[in-house]
Motif scaffolding. Sequence first.
Motif, PDB file in Angstrom:
ATOM      1  N   ASP A  85      48.240  38.349  44.172  1.00 26.73           N
ATOM      2  CA  ASP A  85      46.960  38.815  44.691  1.00 26.73           C
ATOM      3  C   ASP A  85      45.878  38.791  43.603  1.00 26.73           C
ATOM      4  OD1 ASP A  85      45.229  40.036  46.569  1.00 26.73           O
ATOM      5  OD2 ASP A  85      45.713  42.022  45.764  1.00 26.73           O
ATOM      6  N   HIS A 263      49.224  40.963  35.804  1.00 28.40           N
ATOM      7  CA  HIS A 263      50.591  40.548  36.068  1.00 28.40           C
ATOM      8  C   HIS A 263      50.907  39.351  35.189  1.00 28.40           C
ATOM      9  CE1 HIS A 263      50.756  43.271  39.416  1.00 28.40           C
ATOM     10  NE2 HIS A 263      49.876  42.613  40.140  1.00 28.40           N
ATOM     11  N   ASN A 344      56.846  41.495  38.554  1.00 29.23           N
ATOM     12  CA  ASN A 344      56.135  42.385  39.479  1.00 29.23           C
ATOM     13  C   ASN A 344      56.557  42.076  40.911  1.00 29.23           C
ATOM     14  OD1 ASN A 344      53.887  44.370  40.064  1.00 29.23           O
ATOM     15  ND2 ASN A 344      53.281  42.645  41.353  1.00 29.23           N
ATOM     16  N   GLU A 345      57.081  43.099  41.575  1.00 27.25           N
ATOM     17  CA  GLU A 345      57.415  43.052  42.996  1.00 27.25           C
ATOM     18  C   GLU A 345      58.235  41.842  43.421  1.00 27.25           C
ATOM     19  OE1 GLU A 345      54.142  43.990  45.535  1.00 27.25           O
ATOM     20  OE2 GLU A 345      53.880  45.952  44.639  1.00 27.25           O
ATOM     21  N   TYR A 399      51.951  52.105  48.555  1.00 32.27           N
ATOM     22  CA  TYR A 399      50.660  52.135  49.254  1.00 32.27           C
ATOM     23  C   TYR A 399      50.704  52.931  50.555  1.00 32.27           C
ATOM     24  CZ  TYR A 399      49.050  49.022  45.689  1.00 32.27           C
ATOM     25  OH  TYR A 399      48.696  48.506  44.462  1.00 32.27           O
ATOM     26  N   TYR A 403      48.511  50.439  53.196  1.00 28.18           N
ATOM     27  CA  TYR A 403      49.205  49.403  53.969  1.00 28.18           C
ATOM     28  C   TYR A 403      50.163  50.034  54.980  1.00 28.18           C
ATOM     29  CZ  TYR A 403      47.553  46.070  50.475  1.00 28.18           C
ATOM     30  OH  TYR A 403      46.764  45.308  49.647  1.00 28.18           O
ATOM     31  N   GLU A 436      51.693  51.450  40.617  1.00 26.00           N
ATOM     32  CA  GLU A 436      50.537  51.078  41.450  1.00 26.00           C
ATOM     33  C   GLU A 436      50.430  52.079  42.582  1.00 26.00           C
ATOM     34  OE1 GLU A 436      50.285  47.082  43.025  1.00 26.00           O
ATOM     35  OE2 GLU A 436      50.871  46.204  41.100  1.00 26.00           O
ATOM     36  N   TRP A 481      46.097  51.718  40.742  1.00 24.06           N
ATOM     37  CA  TRP A 481      45.779  50.326  41.039  1.00 24.06           C
ATOM     38  C   TRP A 481      44.418  50.290  41.699  1.00 24.06           C
ATOM     39  CZ3 TRP A 481      47.587  46.094  39.081  1.00 24.06           C
ATOM     40  CH2 TRP A 481      47.165  44.861  39.627  1.00 24.06           C
ATOM     41  N   PHE A 486      38.653  43.122  41.535  1.00 25.79           N
ATOM     42  CA  PHE A 486      38.907  41.793  40.945  1.00 25.79           C
ATOM     43  C   PHE A 486      38.968  40.728  42.034  1.00 25.79           C
ATOM     44  CE2 PHE A 486      43.346  41.735  42.293  1.00 25.79           C
ATOM     45  CZ  PHE A 486      43.663  43.081  42.371  1.00 25.79           C
ATOM     46  N   ARG A 494      40.721  41.015  52.354  1.00 29.26           N
ATOM     47  CA  ARG A 494      40.043  41.043  51.060  1.00 29.26           C
ATOM     48  C   ARG A 494      38.553  40.837  51.294  1.00 29.26           C
ATOM     49  NH1 ARG A 494      43.576  43.520  49.776  1.00 29.26           N
ATOM     50  NH2 ARG A 494      45.415  42.980  48.575  1.00 29.26           N
ATOM     51  N   ASN A 498      39.751  41.994  45.762  1.00 31.22           N
ATOM     52  CA  ASN A 498      40.468  43.261  45.940  1.00 31.22           C
ATOM     53  C   ASN A 498      39.554  44.395  45.466  1.00 31.22           C
ATOM     54  OD1 ASN A 498      42.225  45.538  45.283  1.00 31.22           O
ATOM     55  ND2 ASN A 498      43.936  44.129  45.581  1.00 31.22           N
ATOM     56  N   LYS A 500      40.343  47.718  45.184  1.00 32.93           N
ATOM     57  CA  LYS A 500      41.024  48.981  44.859  1.00 32.93           C
ATOM     58  C   LYS A 500      40.614  49.525  43.495  1.00 32.93           C
ATOM     59  CE  LYS A 500      45.025  48.238  47.807  1.00 32.93           C
ATOM     60  NZ  LYS A 500      44.897  46.764  48.024  1.00 32.93           N
TER      61      LYS A 500
HETATM   62  C1  GCB Z   1      50.589  45.010  44.988  1.00 29.13           C
HETATM   63  C2  GCB Z   1      50.524  43.991  43.915  1.00 29.13           C
HETATM   64  C3  GCB Z   1      49.125  43.807  43.365  1.00 29.13           C
HETATM   65  C4  GCB Z   1      48.129  43.801  44.518  1.00 29.13           C
HETATM   66  C5  GCB Z   1      48.214  45.133  45.224  1.00 29.13           C
HETATM   67  C6  GCB Z   1      47.254  45.235  46.414  1.00 29.13           C
HETATM   68  O1  GCB Z   1      51.598  45.556  45.292  1.00 29.13           O
HETATM   69  O2  GCB Z   1      51.429  44.236  42.867  1.00 29.13           O
HETATM   70  O3  GCB Z   1      49.070  42.608  42.653  1.00 29.13           O
HETATM   71  O4  GCB Z   1      46.839  43.537  44.105  1.00 29.13           O
HETATM   72  O5  GCB Z   1      49.508  45.321  45.707  1.00 29.13           O
HETATM   73  O6  GCB Z   1      46.144  45.700  46.224  1.00 29.13           O
HETATM   74  O7  GCB Z   1      47.619  44.816  47.501  1.00 29.13           O
END
Ligand code: GCB
Length: 527
Positions: A85, A263, A344-345, A399, A403, A436, A481, A486, A494, A498, A500
Amino acid sequence: MTVGCISGGKTSDGYGGGLVRHFHLYTTHSGGYTPFDAEITGLVTPGEEFALTIAVNNELTNETIPPGKISVLSDGRRKQTYLHDFFNYSGLARSVWLYCLPQNHILDTTVTTDVDWNACAGILEYKSNLNSECDEKDTYATVTVRDEAGNIVAEATGLQGQVKIPSVRLWQPGSAYLYDFNISLYSSDDSNAILDTYNIGIGVRTVEVFEAQFLINNKPFYFTGFGKHEDTAIRGKGHDPVYMVHDFELMQWIGANSFRTSHYPYAEEVLDYADRHGIVVIDETAAVGLNVGITSGLFGGKPPSTFSADACNDRTQAAHEQAIRELIARDKNHPCVVMWSISNEPASHEEGAREYFEPLVKITRSLDSRPVCFANFGLATAAKDRISDMFDVLCLNRYYGWYESCGDLKLAETELEADLLTWQNKYNDKPIIMTEYGADTIAGLHSAGVTPWSEEFQTDVYELYHRVFDRVRNVVGEQAWSFSDFQTSQHVFRVDGNKKGIFTRDRRPKSVAQALRRRWRFEGKGR
Ligand code: GCB
């Protein structure tokens, strides 16, 4: 990303559009974040100009780190897709250095630190290697360690050994102290000529995971801070020294003591700065998006399998191993780095995850003694995950309220607490860091109701998470996060990237920044 270097003789009109007389492709490297080098001695003539061209290719495949996919559309266009992302910028994101080395030189030096707590002494173990053409028998080496005032505090001879610093001043989070470690190589013939000399800023500190705590210098450390990106408007991706200084100032202002290089490995200048300012770093490889089911998880549909021949296969694993080796080779001497995050993830809940990760964890541990982690994906719950027992710290990305259970913060609070307690019950001895958490927020959108995307909603989400963290014993850190908004690829979820960020992309605080500042700076969380 693949980077190739080409050197050519002087062009007929200097460096412009003229013909290159000699043209050599002399090296290529896969992976865009860590350094690589190549010797051009035989290709250039001292005193003469030459053109050096670096060609960068940002095409990602299932065998690159990070992975991606190129499809050819029916109209013939090639389309790059990827599972991370953040925008897949191209161009050169790191500096290019031309430098000379003495014929006989120090190739590399590793310094690890420990503390003799009874004697209050710092212990440095060091090991240097010479270039293969240099015969060690014709040389001798001396080591000098100086404090910040320039006083010699320890000395030794030899390419490998141990030195002790009496009454050591430790490198502490928030209070950095760097000794200057110098190793010099001399010719052992009558000339005693100096052949090479190498300096490293060394912070003496210990790092250990013990009984669900993360100890720095034997004291429990609570991480506060962020996952970040090397991302700014106009420049896009890449290191920007002005933004770097500003970002560190904002971290100081808000009371953050740490960040994760989400990342990918950040520019070395960033780690140097963190060393000097006592900021703690979780250092991450670019292994992001090893999870082909990530979007089907969010939007339904049967997830394809990640660890398979046409997704993450043996060659992906080999590229991942290279990424880990290069990260540790580059960053091993930085006191700010307290843990390696090797991915990451990833799809840690899928079949094949264990076989994929087990050798990588072993390799990481064989290279360095610092704790090892990966950032866990929400759907790879404690019940489904197949790899967390091999890691030292549980780093969780969550999240709830965004989410999942979007807008229902009461439910989100219950779900988050249940999730954390399941991990704690399963791995009683492992500390948990929330690496995050957050919610997309449009700066300037305000609402009296519970309105996702508003500044008030973002603050409510953070307060909910903090209440839960304070109730769960094994939680030893919170990294929001994200530090700032960004750029990403295009999606319906989006809005010009993003959102956040705790700060906007141009680094202005959203309202939630005040809430974090209160908690981290004035209520003393993480101090
Ligand atoms: C995540 C990812 C990160 C994303 C974030 C999001 O889990 O690790 O790279 O930007 O979620 O905002 O969805």
